[in-house]
Each structure stands twice: as structure tokens, then as C-alpha cells.
Design a protein around this motif. Structure first.
Motif, mmCIF file in Angstrom:
data_model
loop_
_atom_site.group_PDB
_atom_site.id
_atom_site.type_symbol
_atom_site.label_atom_id
_atom_site.label_comp_id
_atom_site.label_asym_id
_atom_site.label_seq_id
_atom_site.Cartn_x
_atom_site.Cartn_y
_atom_site.Cartn_z
ATOM 1 N N MET A 1 0.832 -1.191 0.000
ATOM 2 C CA MET A 1 0.000 0.000 0.000
ATOM 3 C C MET A 1 0.876 1.254 0.000
ATOM 4 S SD MET A 1 -2.617 -1.494 2.889
ATOM 5 C CE MET A 1 -3.621 -0.014 3.006
ATOM 6 N N ALA A 2 0.251 2.403 -0.214
ATOM 7 C CA ALA A 2 0.987 3.667 -0.295
ATOM 8 C C ALA A 2 1.703 3.999 1.011
ATOM 9 C CB ALA A 2 0.027 4.800 -0.665
ATOM 10 N N ASP A 3 1.173 3.568 2.138
ATOM 11 C CA ASP A 3 1.791 3.875 3.431
ATOM 12 C C ASP A 3 2.862 2.860 3.824
ATOM 13 O OD1 ASP A 3 0.301 1.641 4.077
ATOM 14 O OD2 ASP A 3 -0.983 2.639 5.540
ATOM 15 N N GLY A 4 3.189 1.923 2.917
ATOM 16 C CA GLY A 4 4.249 0.958 3.168
ATOM 17 C C GLY A 4 3.777 -0.351 3.767
ATOM 18 N N ARG A 5 2.511 -0.419 4.193
ATOM 19 C CA ARG A 5 1.985 -1.676 4.734
ATOM 20 C C ARG A 5 1.595 -2.617 3.587
ATOM 21 N NH1 ARG A 5 -2.909 -0.352 8.400
ATOM 22 N NH2 ARG A 5 -3.346 1.031 6.617
ATOM 23 N N TYR A 6 1.478 -3.877 3.919
ATOM 24 C CA TYR A 6 1.070 -4.895 2.934
ATOM 25 C C TYR A 6 -0.320 -5.405 3.285
ATOM 26 C CZ TYR A 6 5.811 -5.082 1.034
ATOM 27 O OH TYR A 6 7.016 -4.766 0.424
ATOM 28 N N ARG A 7 -1.051 -5.749 2.243
ATOM 29 C CA ARG A 7 -2.378 -6.335 2.428
ATOM 30 C C ARG A 7 -2.548 -7.511 1.468
ATOM 31 N NH1 ARG A 7 -5.693 -5.182 -1.817
ATOM 32 N NH2 ARG A 7 -5.344 -3.272 -3.029
ATOM 33 N N ILE A 8 -3.620 -8.266 1.645
ATOM 34 C CA ILE A 8 -3.921 -9.378 0.737
ATOM 35 C C ILE A 8 -4.112 -8.840 -0.679
ATOM 36 C CG2 ILE A 8 -5.720 -11.053 0.123
ATOM 37 C CD1 ILE A 8 -3.961 -12.037 2.336
ATOM 38 N N GLY A 9 -3.540 -9.540 -1.664
ATOM 39 C CA GLY A 9 -3.613 -9.091 -3.050
ATOM 40 C C GLY A 9 -4.747 -9.711 -3.845
ATOM 41 N N PRO A 10 -4.921 -9.273 -5.084
ATOM 42 C CA PRO A 10 -6.052 -9.706 -5.904
ATOM 43 C C PRO A 10 -6.031 -11.190 -6.238
ATOM 44 C CG PRO A 10 -4.487 -8.415 -7.204
ATOM 45 C CD PRO A 10 -4.079 -8.269 -5.778
ATOM 46 N N ARG A 11 -4.863 -11.792 -6.321
ATOM 47 C CA ARG A 11 -4.840 -13.212 -6.662
ATOM 48 C C ARG A 11 -5.444 -14.061 -5.548
ATOM 49 N NH1 ARG A 11 0.278 -16.449 -9.384
ATOM 50 N NH2 ARG A 11 -0.935 -18.229 -10.124
ATOM 51 N N MET A 12 -5.235 -13.661 -4.304
ATOM 52 C CA MET A 12 -5.831 -14.382 -3.183
ATOM 53 C C MET A 12 -7.349 -14.283 -3.247
ATOM 54 S SD MET A 12 -3.904 -16.092 -1.132
ATOM 55 C CE MET A 12 -4.981 -16.181 0.279
ATOM 56 N N THR A 13 -7.851 -13.102 -3.596
ATOM 57 C CA THR A 13 -9.296 -12.912 -3.705
ATOM 58 C C THR A 13 -9.871 -13.805 -4.791
ATOM 59 O OG1 THR A 13 -9.026 -10.611 -3.009
ATOM 60 C CG2 THR A 13 -11.107 -11.201 -4.055
ATOM 61 N N THR A 14 -9.181 -13.880 -5.931
ATOM 62 C CA THR A 14 -9.638 -14.725 -7.035
ATOM 63 C C THR A 14 -9.656 -16.191 -6.642
ATOM 64 O OG1 THR A 14 -8.731 -13.150 -8.634
ATOM 65 C CG2 THR A 14 -9.200 -15.374 -9.433
ATOM 66 N N LEU A 15 -8.591 -16.640 -5.975
ATOM 67 C CA LEU A 15 -8.517 -18.038 -5.547
ATOM 68 C C LEU A 15 -9.594 -18.362 -4.520
ATOM 69 C CD1 LEU A 15 -4.653 -18.562 -5.206
ATOM 70 C CD2 LEU A 15 -6.157 -19.513 -6.960
ATOM 71 N N ALA A 16 -9.816 -17.441 -3.588
ATOM 72 C CA ALA A 16 -10.831 -17.663 -2.559
ATOM 73 C C ALA A 16 -12.218 -17.777 -3.188
ATOM 74 C CB ALA A 16 -10.802 -16.535 -1.537
ATOM 75 N N GLN A 17 -12.511 -16.890 -4.150
ATOM 76 C CA GLN A 17 -13.814 -16.931 -4.811
ATOM 77 C C GLN A 17 -13.990 -18.232 -5.577
ATOM 78 O OE1 GLN A 17 -16.221 -14.695 -4.387
ATOM 79 N NE2 GLN A 17 -17.585 -15.978 -5.619
ATOM 80 N N ALA A 18 -12.946 -18.667 -6.273
ATOM 81 C CA ALA A 18 -13.024 -19.919 -7.029
ATOM 82 C C ALA A 18 -13.244 -21.103 -6.090
ATOM 83 C CB ALA A 18 -11.738 -20.120 -7.835
ATOM 84 N N ALA A 19 -12.589 -21.080 -4.940
ATOM 85 C CA ALA A 19 -12.745 -22.167 -3.978
ATOM 86 C C ALA A 19 -14.165 -22.214 -3.429
ATOM 87 C CB ALA A 19 -11.745 -22.004 -2.841
ATOM 88 N N LEU A 20 -14.715 -21.039 -3.111
ATOM 89 C CA LEU A 20 -16.065 -20.990 -2.557
ATOM 90 C C LEU A 20 -17.105 -21.427 -3.581
ATOM 91 C CD1 LEU A 20 -15.865 -17.661 -0.529
ATOM 92 C CD2 LEU A 20 -15.951 -19.986 0.380
ATOM 93 N N GLU A 21 -16.917 -21.011 -4.834
ATOM 94 C CA GLU A 21 -17.869 -21.393 -5.876
ATOM 95 C C GLU A 21 -17.838 -22.890 -6.138
ATOM 96 O OE1 GLU A 21 -16.861 -18.992 -9.207
ATOM 97 O OE2 GLU A 21 -17.831 -17.176 -8.423
ATOM 98 N N GLY A 22 -16.692 -23.512 -5.867
ATOM 99 C CA GLY A 22 -16.573 -24.946 -6.097
ATOM 100 C C GLY A 22 -17.067 -25.799 -4.946
ATOM 101 N N LEU A 23 -17.475 -25.160 -3.844
ATOM 102 C CA LEU A 23 -17.925 -25.921 -2.688
ATOM 103 C C LEU A 23 -19.320 -26.491 -2.923
ATOM 104 C CD1 LEU A 23 -16.748 -23.699 0.288
ATOM 105 C CD2 LEU A 23 -15.862 -25.946 -0.357
ATOM 106 N N ASP A 24 -19.514 -27.705 -2.520
ATOM 107 C CA ASP A 24 -20.791 -28.395 -2.605
ATOM 108 C C ASP A 24 -21.197 -28.719 -1.174
ATOM 109 O OD1 ASP A 24 -22.836 -30.224 -2.769
ATOM 110 O OD2 ASP A 24 -21.875 -31.490 -4.265
ATOM 111 N N VAL A 25 -22.325 -28.156 -0.726
ATOM 112 C CA VAL A 25 -22.713 -28.337 0.666
ATOM 113 C C VAL A 25 -22.908 -29.811 1.008
ATOM 114 C CG1 VAL A 25 -25.187 -27.999 0.214
ATOM 115 C CG2 VAL A 25 -24.269 -27.547 2.488
ATOM 116 N N ARG A 26 -23.416 -30.589 0.061
ATOM 117 C CA ARG A 26 -23.633 -32.016 0.328
ATOM 118 C C ARG A 26 -22.299 -32.740 0.507
ATOM 119 N NH1 ARG A 26 -24.776 -36.952 -2.470
ATOM 120 N NH2 ARG A 26 -26.483 -38.098 -1.466
#
Length: 280
Positions: free
Chosen positions: A52-77
Motif C-alpha cells: 500500500m501507499a503507506d508501506g503496509r502490505y495487504r492481501i492481493g487480488p490473486r488471493m481474492t480470485t482463488l478464494a472466490q473460485a474455492a467458494l464457488e466450487g464448494l458443494d454443501v452435500r
């Protein structure tokens, strides 16, 4: 696992809780600042983290993409299957997994009772929302307008003498379910079957399904059924965690309200002990 991979994974876990500086990450992982910087730069190159601009680090876009793909692939059964079997093995009674479908609930999975007295129920069968424990768990999570839409105007269909057919009495029941985190089918769907159910939440915290334990009165009495509530809610929480709802999230970390004593439950008239299809 190599130390570098383990540290990189720990960085991602730390950043999931919020942005952090290189020094903060180094202290949390107990590693030198240069080691943290090297790992962060590698993760940044692959877009797993972002500076980030203030020098801190945060989770990046690739993690968000992977998390979304994992959640969409979940089958409750599929996520629930092992937990349902473990619950069935532990309690010995019929276990159901159910979800909302239209204006009712549909049974997605079932673990058979070990007892000789068994009732007919099948995966794919539907049941009314207002008269089942799984249905009440789902209704309790709905906004009033959504609840009105799925239930329609009262009076609701009477399945047994105990069915809640009026809106006021059903709403009072659902308010209790929302407070305590589990529901009871007090012989409301079938006259000789009682049931307890708990919610399964997805990553957003919404109720995606419900787990229930059902048994005939001739096999288990009310105190013994209610004694299964802690085991039931633990199984539902474990399935919720599989779906991305962490134990630290709303509802997942809060212990269920204690099961009521038999004296606190409404009296049920004695009936013939004939077996009937299960509810839950």
C-alpha cells in the motif's frame, strides 16, 4: 513443508486479519526483517499480496480470485457428508441435511438410524418450512419480507395438532430459534416424530442448509433428544467451517443456548405409537 513455504503461508494468514508493515510481520513470525521482506516481495510478484501507499502490505487480488473460485466450487452435500456420518454414528438416530427449495425444504442427504424402528424418508423429498425443524432454522434467518414471500398468507397448512398455523405463534417460535441457534420440531410435521435442527452457514454467514436429528417417540424421549443439541450444533458448525464460515464468525463461535428442560416444553397429547414418515 519447507520453512520458506510455511513462513509465506503464515504471512498470508496474518494479512488476512488486516494490513501490516514488514516489521510487524517479522515480529509476529519471529523472523528477521530481511526474511519478511524477501518473502513479501515474492508474494507481491505473484499478486498474493500488495504493498500500500503507506508501506503496509495487504492481501492481493490473486488471493481474492482463488478464494472466490474455492467458494464457488464448494458443494454443501459433499462438505457435509463426513460430518453427517459422524453425527449419525455418535447419536444413532436419523440425520438429515436439508436446504430451501421454492417455498419448502428438500432433503439433500440422509444417514439412516441404527434402531430397529425406522420410518420412511428419502433424499429429494420435500417438506413444509413452517412445520419442520430444518425449515424453521432456515426461516429464522430470513428478513421479514422474504419470509412473507415464501410462506404466503396464514393460516398455514396443519400437518398435526401441534403445527403452528398462525403467523404470530410461528414468529414467536422463529424468534426463539434465532436466539438459541437451533430449532425443535415438536411433533409438528408427523405426529409421532420429533426432531432438532441447526443451521449450516456459508462464507457470507447466510444459512445455506440445515442439519437435523430425527427420532420417533418410541425410540427416544424428549430429554434424550434435547441432550443431542450440543453435538448437533457442533456438527453444523464444522460443516459451516468447511463452507468458509470461520469459527470466529458470527454465530459460529457463540455457544448454543442450553437445551430446555422437559418442564419448559409444551405438553404433547398421548397418541398411538404407530410409525410414520420422518420429519426433520
Amino acid at each position: 513443508m519447507s520453512s520458506s513455504v510455511e513462513r509465506a503461508l503464515r504471512i498470508l494468514v496474518e494479512l488476512a486479519g488486516g494490513p501490516a508493515t514488514i516489521s510487524e510481520i517479522g515480529r509476529r513470525l519471529d523472523v528477521h526483517r530481511t526474511t519478511s521482506l524477501r518473502l513479501l516481495r515474492t508474494l507481491e510478484e505473484e499478486r498474493f499480496v500488495r504493498r500500500m501507499a503507506d508501506g503496509r502490505y495487504r492481501i492481493g487480488p490473486r488471493m481474492t480470485t482463488l478464494a472466490q473460485a474455492a467458494l464457488e466450487g464448494l458443494d454443501v452435500r459433499a462438505a457435509a457428508a463426513g460430518h453427517l456420518r459422524a453425527l449419525g454414528d455418535a447419536c444413532g438416530h436419523t440425520v438429515h441435511l436439508a436446504a430451501l427449495e421454492g417455498d419448502g425444504v428438500v432433503y439433500l442427504d440422509k444417514v439412516e438410524s441404527r434402531h430397529a424402528v425406522r420410518m420412511y424418508s428419502r433424499v429429494g423429498a420435500s417438506a413444509p418450512l413452517h412445520a419442520t425443524a430444518v425449515g424453521k432454522v432456515i426461516l429464522a434467518d430470513m428478513a421479514p419480507a422474504e419470509r412473507d414471500n415464501v410462506l404466503g398468507p396464514p393460516p398455514f397448512r396443519r400437518c398435526t395438532p401441534n403445527t403452528r398455523t398462525g403467523r404470530a405463534e410461528l414468529d414467536a417460535d422463529l424468534a426463539a430459534v434465532a436466539r438459541q441457534g437451533w430449532a425443535v420440531d415438536d411433533f409438528e410435521h408427523e405426529e409421532f416424530i420429533h426432531c432438532v435442527a441447526a443451521p449450516v452457514r456459508d462464507a457470507s454467514g447466510a444459512v445455506a442448509a440445515a442439519v437435523s436429528v430425527s427420532a420417533p417417540r418410541v425410540v427416544v424421549d424428549r430429554p434424550d433428544l434435547l441432550a443431542l443439541v450440543p453435538r448437533l450444533t457442533a456438527a453444523a458448525a464444522a460443516i459451516s467451517e468447511e463452507l468458509g464460515w470461520p469459527p470466529a464468525g458470527r454465530g459460529a463461535s457463540e455457544p448454543p443456548a442450553p437445551a430446555p428442560t422437559p418442564a419448559a416444553m409444551p405438553a404433547v397429547p398421548a397418541e398411538d405409537q404407530t410409525s410414520r414418515p420422518e420429519s426433520g
